[in-house]
Each structure stands twice: as C-alpha cells, then as structure tokens.
Design a protein around this motif. Structure first.
Motif, short mmCIF file in Angstrom:
data_model
loop_
_atom_site.label_atom_id
_atom_site.label_comp_id
_atom_site.label_asym_id
_atom_site.label_seq_id
_atom_site.Cartn_x
_atom_site.Cartn_y
_atom_site.Cartn_z
N ILE A 98 10.24 -116.03 14.24
CA ILE A 98 8.98 -115.81 14.37
C ILE A 98 8.41 -114.78 13.44
O ILE A 98 8.84 -113.82 13.41
CB ILE A 98 8.74 -115.14 15.79
CG1 ILE A 98 9.35 -115.88 17.17
CG2 ILE A 98 7.14 -114.76 16.18
CD1 ILE A 98 9.43 -115.27 18.32
N ASN A 99 7.29 -115.36 12.80
CA ASN A 99 6.59 -114.37 11.83
C ASN A 99 5.11 -114.08 12.40
O ASN A 99 4.39 -115.13 12.70
CB ASN A 99 6.26 -115.18 10.32
CG ASN A 99 7.90 -115.27 9.46
OD1 ASN A 99 8.43 -114.54 9.58
ND2 ASN A 99 7.88 -116.56 9.13
N LEU A 100 5.03 -112.92 12.58
CA LEU A 100 3.55 -112.48 13.08
C LEU A 100 2.81 -112.02 11.97
O LEU A 100 2.91 -110.92 11.41
CB LEU A 100 3.79 -111.29 14.22
CG LEU A 100 2.63 -110.95 15.00
CD1 LEU A 100 1.99 -111.77 15.70
CD2 LEU A 100 3.36 -109.57 15.76
N TYR A 101 1.85 -112.78 11.37
CA TYR A 101 0.82 -112.40 10.68
C TYR A 101 -0.49 -111.99 11.44
O TYR A 101 -1.08 -112.28 12.26
CB TYR A 101 0.36 -113.59 9.86
CG TYR A 101 1.36 -114.37 9.11
CD1 TYR A 101 1.66 -113.72 8.00
CD2 TYR A 101 1.95 -115.41 9.79
CE1 TYR A 101 2.79 -114.75 7.09
CE2 TYR A 101 3.05 -116.23 9.08
CZ TYR A 101 3.56 -115.76 7.88
OH TYR A 101 4.42 -116.36 7.09
N TYR A 102 -0.54 -110.46 11.06
CA TYR A 102 -1.82 -109.89 11.70
C TYR A 102 -3.06 -109.64 10.98
O TYR A 102 -2.75 -109.58 9.64
CB TYR A 102 -1.33 -108.38 12.41
CG TYR A 102 -0.82 -107.46 11.42
CD1 TYR A 102 -1.70 -106.37 10.83
CD2 TYR A 102 0.50 -107.11 11.08
CE1 TYR A 102 -1.47 -105.35 10.00
CE2 TYR A 102 0.70 -106.11 10.13
CZ TYR A 102 -0.11 -105.18 9.74
OH TYR A 102 0.39 -104.33 8.97
N GLY A 103 -3.98 -109.77 11.45
CA GLY A 103 -5.40 -109.97 10.94
C GLY A 103 -5.89 -108.38 10.01
O GLY A 103 -5.47 -107.52 10.49
N ALA A 104 -7.19 -108.99 9.63
CA ALA A 104 -7.77 -107.79 8.76
C ALA A 104 -8.27 -106.54 10.00
O ALA A 104 -8.40 -105.64 9.46
CB ALA A 104 -8.78 -108.18 8.29
#
Length: 144
Positions: A98-104
């Motif tokens: 699982i790759n969790l890309y968190y936003g700005a």
C-alpha cells in the motif's frame, strides 16, 4: 519521427507503477506490455471531503464529510477519516503493498496516523507513506 506508445492509466498511482516497470533493456513492445500489466495490477482509493450534499450510487453524502472512492466510484463516507476508511476494510484487507500519497493540505503527523489506520485494516500488508502534495484529494492510495 519518433514512435510513441501511450500506456493507459486511470490514476496517478497507476502511472507511477507503470513508470517503475520501464526497463531500458527491453524493446518498446516489451516495455509497453510490462508497463500496462503493472498499471492494471493497481487499485486506487482516493479520499477527499464532500463539497456539497448529494446522493451518489445510493449513498447519501453530506457537505464536509470524508468520501472514499475506489477507481473513481464512491464507496464510503464518514464524519471522520477513520470512519470513512473503516467502511472500506474489505478493500484494504487483501492488499500486500500500500502506497499512501498524502496531499498538500495534510501534515506529516496526520498522514502518519492515517497510515496507522490503514495498516490496521491491512494487517498483512506493507504500508509506505509518501508526500504526494496533490491538491483536492487528502489521500491517493495504491493497493497491490
């Protein structure tokens, strides 16, 4: 004139995994096949907040609630992020990576807490936290 092959993807996480599958030692045709297969192996969950009240796919959404989308389709809502993610437990449960890309608009501490929630939903999966910096979506999540 150069020949270009376009790899069809539906999300940023699919595009990233397709790019990672590129091998300069392979022919363009072999790369296209490998990159397409890699992109198709990813499911993408997006999490954001609703900007208006609505009913989508029979699910009632209130402005300000968290909404969870699987491949762009609304699958869950919740007053809290934890609640929204919890309703998607079956989606996360069989993921290995699982790759969790968190936003700005998400700080590292909050993203780390979210990674913990996701890890509890996918106890056999390996979760990686990545600063994606994307606008609009608090989280883009790739599931392999």
């Amino acid at each position: 004139i150069r020949k270009v092959t376009v790899i069809p993807t539906l999300s940023l996480p699919q595009s990233i995994v397709a790019r990672l599958a590129f091998d300069s030692e392979l022919s363009p045709e072999e790369n296209a096949e490998a990159m397409t297969l890699a992109a198709e192996s990813i499911r993408t969950v997006s999490v954001t907040k609703a900007v208006r009240d609505a009913v989508v796919n029979g699910i009632r959404v209130e402005c300000g609630e968290y909404i969870g989308l699987l491949e762009g389709d609304l699958v869950s809502t919740g007053a809290t992020l934890s609640e929204c993610l919890g309703y998607m437990e079956d989606i996360f449960s069989d993921a290995e990576f699982i790759n969790l890309y968190y936003g700005a608009d998400v700080d590292y501490k909050t993203a780390k807490e979210t990674a913990g929630i996701i890890s509890s939903l996918a106890p056999d999966g390996e979760t990686e936290l990545i600063s994606g910096g994307q606008p609009l979506y608090d989280y883009l999540i790739s599931l392999e």
